[in-house]
Design a protein around this motif. Structure first.
Motif, PDB file in Angstrom:
ATOM      1  N   LEU A 242     -28.096  -3.933 -53.313  1.00 58.68           N
ATOM      2  CA  LEU A 242     -28.593  -4.518 -52.353  1.00 58.68           C
ATOM      3  C   LEU A 242     -30.077  -4.433 -51.944  1.00 58.68           C
ATOM      4  O   LEU A 242     -30.862  -5.236 -51.283  1.00 58.68           O
ATOM      5  CB  LEU A 242     -27.806  -4.285 -51.050  1.00 58.68           C
ATOM      6  CG  LEU A 242     -26.355  -4.756 -51.109  1.00 58.68           C
ATOM      7  CD1 LEU A 242     -25.557  -4.119 -50.087  1.00 58.68           C
ATOM      8  CD2 LEU A 242     -26.351  -6.326 -51.083  1.00 58.68           C
ATOM      9  N   GLY A 243     -30.813  -3.096 -52.246  1.00 59.05           N
ATOM     10  CA  GLY A 243     -32.118  -2.788 -51.945  1.00 59.05           C
ATOM     11  C   GLY A 243     -32.811  -3.402 -52.828  1.00 59.05           C
ATOM     12  O   GLY A 243     -34.066  -4.046 -52.353  1.00 59.05           O
TER      13      GLY A 243
ATOM     14  N   LEU B  19     -24.241  -4.770 -40.608  1.00 61.10           N
ATOM     15  CA  LEU B  19     -23.042  -5.272 -40.057  1.00 61.10           C
ATOM     16  C   LEU B  19     -21.873  -5.242 -41.408  1.00 61.10           C
ATOM     17  O   LEU B  19     -20.839  -5.279 -41.119  1.00 61.10           O
ATOM     18  CB  LEU B  19     -23.152  -6.645 -39.547  1.00 61.10           C
ATOM     19  CG  LEU B  19     -24.077  -6.582 -38.136  1.00 61.10           C
ATOM     20  CD1 LEU B  19     -24.330  -7.831 -38.000  1.00 61.10           C
ATOM     21  CD2 LEU B  19     -23.048  -5.765 -37.229  1.00 61.10           C
ATOM     22  N   LEU B  20     -22.345  -5.728 -42.600  1.00 54.47           N
ATOM     23  CA  LEU B  20     -21.465  -5.649 -43.721  1.00 54.47           C
ATOM     24  C   LEU B  20     -20.995  -4.283 -44.182  1.00 54.47           C
ATOM     25  O   LEU B  20     -19.708  -4.204 -44.404  1.00 54.47           O
ATOM     26  CB  LEU B  20     -22.000  -6.662 -44.908  1.00 54.47           C
ATOM     27  CG  LEU B  20     -21.137  -6.386 -46.358  1.00 54.47           C
ATOM     28  CD1 LEU B  20     -19.754  -7.396 -45.877  1.00 54.47           C
ATOM     29  CD2 LEU B  20     -22.194  -7.002 -47.223  1.00 54.47           C
ATOM     30  N   ALA B  21     -21.701  -3.398 -43.995  1.00 56.25           N
ATOM     31  CA  ALA B  21     -21.543  -2.161 -44.483  1.00 56.25           C
ATOM     32  C   ALA B  21     -20.479  -1.375 -43.355  1.00 56.25           C
ATOM     33  O   ALA B  21     -19.416  -0.770 -43.487  1.00 56.25           O
ATOM     34  CB  ALA B  21     -22.735  -1.084 -44.319  1.00 56.25           C
ATOM     35  N   ALA B  22     -20.680  -1.834 -41.954  1.00 53.45           N
ATOM     36  CA  ALA B  22     -19.674  -1.322 -40.882  1.00 53.45           C
ATOM     37  C   ALA B  22     -18.612  -2.222 -41.141  1.00 53.45           C
ATOM     38  O   ALA B  22     -17.256  -1.461 -40.887  1.00 53.45           O
ATOM     39  CB  ALA B  22     -20.581  -1.815 -39.456  1.00 53.45           C
ATOM     40  N   LEU B  23     -18.298  -3.361 -41.486  1.00 51.06           N
ATOM     41  CA  LEU B  23     -17.194  -4.045 -41.691  1.00 51.06           C
ATOM     42  C   LEU B  23     -16.501  -3.471 -42.842  1.00 51.06           C
ATOM     43  O   LEU B  23     -15.002  -3.135 -42.632  1.00 51.06           O
ATOM     44  CB  LEU B  23     -17.536  -5.649 -41.863  1.00 51.06           C
ATOM     45  CG  LEU B  23     -16.118  -6.368 -42.390  1.00 51.06           C
ATOM     46  CD1 LEU B  23     -15.210  -6.547 -41.073  1.00 51.06           C
ATOM     47  CD2 LEU B  23     -16.537  -7.658 -42.731  1.00 51.06           C
ATOM     48  N   ILE B  24     -16.998  -3.183 -44.094  1.00 51.17           N
ATOM     49  CA  ILE B  24     -16.186  -2.552 -45.121  1.00 51.17           C
ATOM     50  C   ILE B  24     -15.883  -1.001 -44.730  1.00 51.17           C
ATOM     51  O   ILE B  24     -14.562  -0.477 -45.173  1.00 51.17           O
ATOM     52  CB  ILE B  24     -17.291  -2.569 -46.103  1.00 51.17           C
ATOM     53  CG1 ILE B  24     -17.542  -3.932 -46.830  1.00 51.17           C
ATOM     54  CG2 ILE B  24     -16.609  -1.500 -47.284  1.00 51.17           C
ATOM     55  CD1 ILE B  24     -18.555  -3.971 -47.941  1.00 51.17           C
ATOM     56  N   GLY B  25     -16.568  -0.199 -43.900  1.00 52.79           N
ATOM     57  CA  GLY B  25     -16.207   0.914 -43.560  1.00 52.79           C
ATOM     58  C   GLY B  25     -15.163   0.765 -42.504  1.00 52.79           C
ATOM     59  O   GLY B  25     -14.150   1.815 -42.490  1.00 52.79           O
ATOM     60  N   ALA B  26     -14.801  -0.055 -41.598  1.00 49.28           N
ATOM     61  CA  ALA B  26     -13.765  -0.216 -40.903  1.00 49.28           C
ATOM     62  C   ALA B  26     -12.361  -0.470 -41.504  1.00 49.28           C
ATOM     63  O   ALA B  26     -11.583   0.152 -41.164  1.00 49.28           O
ATOM     64  CB  ALA B  26     -14.024  -1.315 -39.969  1.00 49.28           C
TER      65      ALA B  26
ATOM     66  N   GLU C 191     -31.968  -9.749 -42.524  1.00 42.42           N
ATOM     67  CA  GLU C 191     -31.098  -9.301 -43.674  1.00 42.42           C
ATOM     68  C   GLU C 191     -30.818  -8.084 -43.592  1.00 42.42           C
ATOM     69  O   GLU C 191     -29.568  -7.708 -44.087  1.00 42.42           O
ATOM     70  CB  GLU C 191     -31.928  -9.633 -45.073  1.00 42.42           C
ATOM     71  CG  GLU C 191     -32.164 -11.096 -45.548  1.00 42.42           C
ATOM     72  CD  GLU C 191     -30.959 -12.002 -45.854  1.00 42.42           C
ATOM     73  OE1 GLU C 191     -30.001 -11.400 -46.458  1.00 42.42           O
ATOM     74  OE2 GLU C 191     -30.959 -13.152 -45.288  1.00 42.42           O
ATOM     75  N   VAL C 192     -31.571  -7.130 -43.429  1.00 44.08           N
ATOM     76  CA  VAL C 192     -31.074  -5.697 -42.767  1.00 44.08           C
ATOM     77  C   VAL C 192     -29.939  -5.575 -42.042  1.00 44.08           C
ATOM     78  O   VAL C 192     -28.864  -5.036 -42.267  1.00 44.08           O
ATOM     79  CB  VAL C 192     -32.421  -4.844 -42.612  1.00 44.08           C
ATOM     80  CG1 VAL C 192     -31.857  -3.487 -42.150  1.00 44.08           C
ATOM     81  CG2 VAL C 192     -33.357  -4.822 -43.966  1.00 44.08           C
ATOM     82  N   ALA C 193     -30.127  -6.441 -40.960  1.00 43.42           N
ATOM     83  CA  ALA C 193     -29.047  -6.388 -40.109  1.00 43.42           C
ATOM     84  C   ALA C 193     -27.786  -6.996 -40.489  1.00 43.42           C
ATOM     85  O   ALA C 193     -26.697  -6.409 -40.331  1.00 43.42           O
ATOM     86  CB  ALA C 193     -29.564  -7.123 -38.755  1.00 43.42           C
ATOM     87  N   SER C 194     -27.809  -7.996 -41.163  1.00 47.63           N
ATOM     88  CA  SER C 194     -26.653  -8.615 -42.005  1.00 47.63           C
ATOM     89  C   SER C 194     -26.104  -7.564 -42.791  1.00 47.63           C
ATOM     90  O   SER C 194     -24.830  -7.466 -42.891  1.00 47.63           O
ATOM     91  CB  SER C 194     -26.759  -9.696 -42.853  1.00 47.63           C
ATOM     92  OG  SER C 194     -27.668  -9.664 -43.851  1.00 47.63           O
ATOM     93  N   VAL C 195     -26.892  -6.615 -43.452  1.00 37.88           N
ATOM     94  CA  VAL C 195     -26.248  -5.953 -44.469  1.00 37.88           C
ATOM     95  C   VAL C 195     -25.570  -4.449 -43.774  1.00 37.88           C
ATOM     96  O   VAL C 195     -24.496  -3.978 -44.289  1.00 37.88           O
ATOM     97  CB  VAL C 195     -27.463  -5.313 -45.445  1.00 37.88           C
ATOM     98  CG1 VAL C 195     -27.029  -3.997 -46.285  1.00 37.88           C
ATOM     99  CG2 VAL C 195     -27.795  -6.351 -46.502  1.00 37.88           C
TER     100      VAL C 195
END
Length: 166
Positions: free
Chosen positions: A100-101, A150-157, A144-148
């Motif tokens: 992703l980076g 939010l995606l990480a937060a969703l996966i963590g949840a 794009e950083v904000a979307s990544v």
């Protein structure tokens, strides 16, 4: 007068952000996050950006906070603290993070549209078109950083909400 309101909203926003980080109870943290979002929305109103203020309230206070509260209520926080965040090897998560980076750096180099100049503020006119052009052209990398994030937060949840398979 506007500067006084800005200082008030900014001070309360910083205090609620500190409360968010320092609170031991996750429900109190979620309520502090909601208060911080509301203060940021008030700052948007002061900056004469009512569209951003309404989006802040609808999307973050409305939708994201409901998601956070549901996740907090779904998991047993005391049990989750005792477990490791990602059971097993973390190599897959590290590889995904590196990919992703690399993707974000490639997007930045490929677009060539990032500038260090201040955004132009236009009074009146088609504000939604101006906002979308600025967001997706000049500020593509932060978007794009904000979307990544939010995606990480969703996966963590999702990971935290699952019961460990035994």
């Amino acid at each position: 007068m506007d500067q006084g309101f800005f200082l008030l909203f900014a001070t309360v926003s910083v205090i609620t952000a500190l409360t968010l980080v320092l609170a031991r109870n996750p429900v109190h943290s979620a309520l502090a996050l909601m208060a911080c979002f509301l203060q940021i929305s008030a700052i948007f109103v002061l900056l004469e950006a009512p569209l951003l203020a309404v989006i802040q309230i609808f999307v973050y206070v409305g939708a994201i906070m409901v998601l956070f509260v549901f996740v907090i209520m779904m998991i047993d926080v005391r049990e989750a603290v005792l477990q490791r965040f990602l059971p097993g090897g973390n190599m897959a998560a590290l590889v995904l993070l590196v990919l992703l980076g690399i993707e974000m750096v490639a997007l930045e180099l490929w677009s060539g549209r990032f500038s260090l100049t201040q955004p132009v503020t236009v009074r009146g006119g088609d504000q939604v078109r101006q906002l979308s052009t600025t967001l997706f052209a000049d500020y593509l990398l932060p978007f794009e950083v904000a979307s990544v994030i939010l995606l990480a937060a969703l996966i963590g949840a999702i990971v935290l909400a699952q019961k460990e398979q035994r």
